[in-house]
Design a protein around this motif. Structure first.
Motif, mmCIF file in Angstrom:
data_model
loop_
_atom_site.group_PDB
_atom_site.id
_atom_site.type_symbol
_atom_site.label_atom_id
_atom_site.label_comp_id
_atom_site.label_asym_id
_atom_site.label_seq_id
_atom_site.Cartn_x
_atom_site.Cartn_y
_atom_site.Cartn_z
ATOM 1 N N ALA A 382 0.820 -1.212 0.000
ATOM 2 C CA ALA A 382 0.000 0.000 0.000
ATOM 3 C C ALA A 382 0.853 1.260 0.000
ATOM 4 O O ALA A 382 0.452 2.294 -0.537
ATOM 5 N N ALA A 383 2.029 1.181 0.588
ATOM 6 C CA ALA A 383 2.915 2.354 0.679
ATOM 7 C C ALA A 383 3.736 2.573 -0.584
ATOM 8 O O ALA A 383 4.327 3.641 -0.771
ATOM 9 N N PHE A 384 3.793 1.583 -1.452
ATOM 10 C CA PHE A 384 4.582 1.664 -2.688
ATOM 11 C C PHE A 384 3.837 2.502 -3.730
ATOM 12 O O PHE A 384 2.614 2.402 -3.827
ATOM 13 N N PRO A 385 4.485 3.349 -4.543
ATOM 14 C CA PRO A 385 5.933 3.497 -4.699
ATOM 15 C C PRO A 385 6.559 4.593 -3.840
ATOM 16 O O PRO A 385 7.748 4.838 -3.942
ATOM 17 N N GLN A 386 5.725 5.282 -3.037
ATOM 18 C CA GLN A 386 6.305 6.336 -2.204
ATOM 19 C C GLN A 386 7.362 5.780 -1.259
ATOM 20 O O GLN A 386 8.351 6.435 -0.940
ATOM 21 N N LYS A 387 7.139 4.543 -0.792
ATOM 22 C CA LYS A 387 8.102 3.891 0.084
ATOM 23 C C LYS A 387 8.285 2.448 -0.354
ATOM 24 O O LYS A 387 7.365 1.833 -0.902
ATOM 25 N N GLN A 388 9.469 1.927 -0.077
ATOM 26 C CA GLN A 388 9.776 0.535 -0.396
ATOM 27 C C GLN A 388 10.207 -0.168 0.891
ATOM 28 O O GLN A 388 11.390 -0.211 1.213
ATOM 29 N N GLY A 389 9.240 -0.675 1.626
ATOM 30 C CA GLY A 389 9.542 -1.322 2.895
ATOM 31 C C GLY A 389 9.862 -2.792 2.730
ATOM 32 O O GLY A 389 9.562 -3.421 1.715
ATOM 33 N N ALA A 390 10.488 -3.341 3.761
ATOM 34 C CA ALA A 390 10.785 -4.775 3.792
ATOM 35 C C ALA A 390 11.060 -5.193 5.230
ATOM 36 O O ALA A 390 11.451 -4.381 6.072
ATOM 37 N N LEU A 402 14.233 -13.614 15.188
ATOM 38 C CA LEU A 402 14.983 -12.370 15.084
ATOM 39 C C LEU A 402 14.523 -11.645 13.827
ATOM 40 O O LEU A 402 14.438 -12.252 12.758
ATOM 41 N N SER A 403 14.203 -10.373 13.964
ATOM 42 C CA SER A 403 13.684 -9.669 12.788
ATOM 43 C C SER A 403 14.168 -8.223 12.740
ATOM 44 O O SER A 403 14.552 -7.642 13.755
ATOM 45 N N HIS A 404 14.154 -7.699 11.543
ATOM 46 C CA HIS A 404 14.455 -6.274 11.345
ATOM 47 C C HIS A 404 13.549 -5.768 10.236
ATOM 48 O O HIS A 404 13.450 -6.360 9.169
ATOM 49 N N ARG A 405 12.897 -4.636 10.502
ATOM 50 C CA ARG A 405 11.917 -4.069 9.586
ATOM 51 C C ARG A 405 12.354 -2.664 9.181
ATOM 52 O O ARG A 405 12.755 -1.859 10.034
ATOM 53 N N LEU A 406 12.292 -2.367 7.901
ATOM 54 C CA LEU A 406 12.581 -1.035 7.378
ATOM 55 C C LEU A 406 11.345 -0.533 6.646
ATOM 56 O O LEU A 406 10.819 -1.214 5.765
ATOM 57 N N ALA A 407 10.891 0.650 7.002
ATOM 58 C CA ALA A 407 9.719 1.217 6.335
ATOM 59 C C ALA A 407 10.028 1.661 4.914
ATOM 60 O O ALA A 407 9.136 1.762 4.076
ATOM 61 N N ASP A 408 11.312 1.917 4.643
ATOM 62 C CA ASP A 408 11.695 2.371 3.313
ATOM 63 C C ASP A 408 13.160 2.050 3.086
ATOM 64 O O ASP A 408 13.911 1.775 4.045
ATOM 65 N N VAL A 409 13.575 2.090 1.838
ATOM 66 C CA VAL A 409 14.979 1.888 1.512
ATOM 67 C C VAL A 409 15.808 3.008 2.135
ATOM 68 O O VAL A 409 15.345 4.141 2.248
ATOM 69 N N VAL A 410 17.011 2.682 2.557
ATOM 70 C CA VAL A 410 17.940 3.680 3.084
ATOM 71 C C VAL A 410 18.940 3.980 1.975
ATOM 72 O O VAL A 410 19.808 3.150 1.674
#
Length: 461
Positions: A382-390, A402-410
């Protein structure tokens, strides 16, 4: 005419062909009205492009493209080579080299790499005729604008499963940039765009096997746009409906068979949406890779203790050809497209760089990549293409997750862009010329001859 006046005119004249309206906007945009932020971003785009082209100049696809050129037959430079070549040859070879690391700049909204199709034609043109820095900058920003806007209207995940986005946006972006640099009037610019629309194309079968078409598609797109503008300069006339007519580009490829109204500079310039890749992998593997690197550096993970790995991404990332591929990997490009390979390499090494691709059949990497599951996440989608989360989640054999979440590319920051440029340029032309070239790019706004800047990229014979 100012961008504001152009937008007002477009609102009352939407019944006119899109190529005509865009041609007016391309011709009417002035360097004097270009936001300083756009110029600053363009200079970073140029440094990033040159860094990629220098570093890739010894790779097979860059060498192959350069070998097609006729040495000594023209005034233009192929980055990292000593002899002058014809402009079209330089455009093709430099676009291929700029794409050669899979680390080129990225415009997410159009799923396109605009720097590699906009900058080579303008750099070649600047060596054919004197172009000052302000004209060059404005033309490049216009090219990014047209490519970005056309791509936003055309490219969907479904389109990109079959067609190469940069192959479609690239000719139009290049044609717009060259049209502006040459001072075309509205009719000439419209013809250049219409001719470029007829030269758009490219298939996305290559990611499945990691074949080389990707690199050459960029070269063809840049050269096609360059050729379209030069044909318009010579009086060639393009069909006014080439973009939005019954058989025009947008109706031909959009699922609704419609052509939306496209307006340039209606909001922030598209170049400001471009980001620079921190790692040399496909755009859609960037954020998963970065999340895995962060996780590996935060936790001391023994690969033997990993039971499972789940990667959540956008639907566009999962659907893009080659991204949801767990191996085997026969070619480097196949690995660079794969989210599985990027994440596995990041977890095993805590980093992803060119050395990550020296052993595509590494048993530990292959075993881990085979256990990675990639899923489309509704929130990221839903946030794409303004943001690219993973998000990367590791199930450990002892039951921990163990997890790590990024709301957008850095994105790569300015320091990283400059560090990569200095290293790549110095390795090819030497430390002194590399410093001179960086200073010339930084001073682009005041340059009287951009061709002189490009000549600094030539290797000493």
């Amino acid at each position: 005419m100012t961008p504001a006046a152009l937008r007002a005119d477009a609102r009352t004249s939407a019944d006119r062909p899109l190529a005509v309206r865009l041609g007016e906007a391309v011709a009417g945009t002035s360097a004097e009205t270009m936001p300083e932020a756009a110029g600053e971003k363009l200079r970073l785009c140029l440094l990033d492009f040159l860094a990629c082209a220098f570093e890739a100049s010894s790779l097979p696809w860059a060498r192959q493209a350069a070998l097609l050129a006729t040495p000594g037959a023209g005034p233009c430079t192929i980055v990292g080579t000593p002899q002058g070549v014809p402009a079209g040859d330089a455009v093709f070879a430099n676009a291929v080299a700029g794409h050669g690391l899979v680390r080129e700049d990225m415009h997410t909204g159009s799923v396109s790499h605009l720097g590699i199709v906009v900058l080579p034609p303008l750099l070649a043109l600047a060596q054919e005729r004197r172009i000052d820095g302000r004209t060059f900058t404005a033309a490049a920003v216009v090219g990014y604008e047209v490519g970005g806007r056309i791509g936003r209207a055309l490219v969907t995940p479904e389109f990109a499963r079959t067609f190469r986005p940069t192959g479609f946006t690239g000719p139009l972006a290049a044609a717009a940039a060259v049209s502006h640099a040459l001072g075309f009037d509205a009719a000439q610019a419209a013809s250049a765009l219409s001719l470029a629309a007829n030269l758009a194309g490219g298939l996305n079968q290559w990611p499945h096997s990691g074949a080389d078409e990707m690199f050459f598609e960029a070269g063809a797109a840049a050269r096609s746009g360059f050729t379209a503008a030069r044909l318009a300069m010579l009086g060639a006339h393009g069909s006014e409906g080439a973009l939005d007519g019954e058989a025009g580009l947008l109706p031909a490829y959009r699922p609704d068979r419609q052509a939306p109204d496209i307006r340039l500079f209606d909001g922030a310039p598209e170049i400001l949406s471009v980001f620079f890749k921190p790692v040399p992998v496909c755009n859609f593997a960037q954020t998963p890779c970065l999340a895995a690197i962060a996780l590996a550096r935060r936790e001391r993970i023994d690969p033997a203790d990993i039971a499972s790995v789940e990667v959540k991404v956008t639907r566009a990332a999962q659907a893009y050809p080659g991204c949801d591929h767990a191996g085997p990997y026969a070619r480097v490009l196949q690995a660079k497209m794969s989210i599985h390979f990027a994440v596995a390499s990041a977890l095993l090494r805590g980093a992803v760089d060119e050395s990550s691709y020296k052993r595509l059949d590494d048993p530990a990497l292959m075993e881990l990549a085979g256990r990675i599951k990639v899923e489309a996440d509704p929130a990221f989608t839903a946030a794409f293409p303004q943001k690219q989360g993973a998000e990367v989640s590791i199930g450990m054999r002892d039951g921990r997750v163990l997890s790590h979440r990024l709301a957008d590319v850095v994105p790569a920051d300015v320091d990283l862009i400059r560090t990569r440029f200095r290293s790549a340029a110095a390795a090819v032309v030497g430390a002194g010329p590399a410093q001179e070239l960086e200073a010339a790019v930084d001073g682009l706004d005041g340059a009287s001859d951009v061709g002189a800047v490009m000549r600094l990229t030539a290797a000493r014979s």
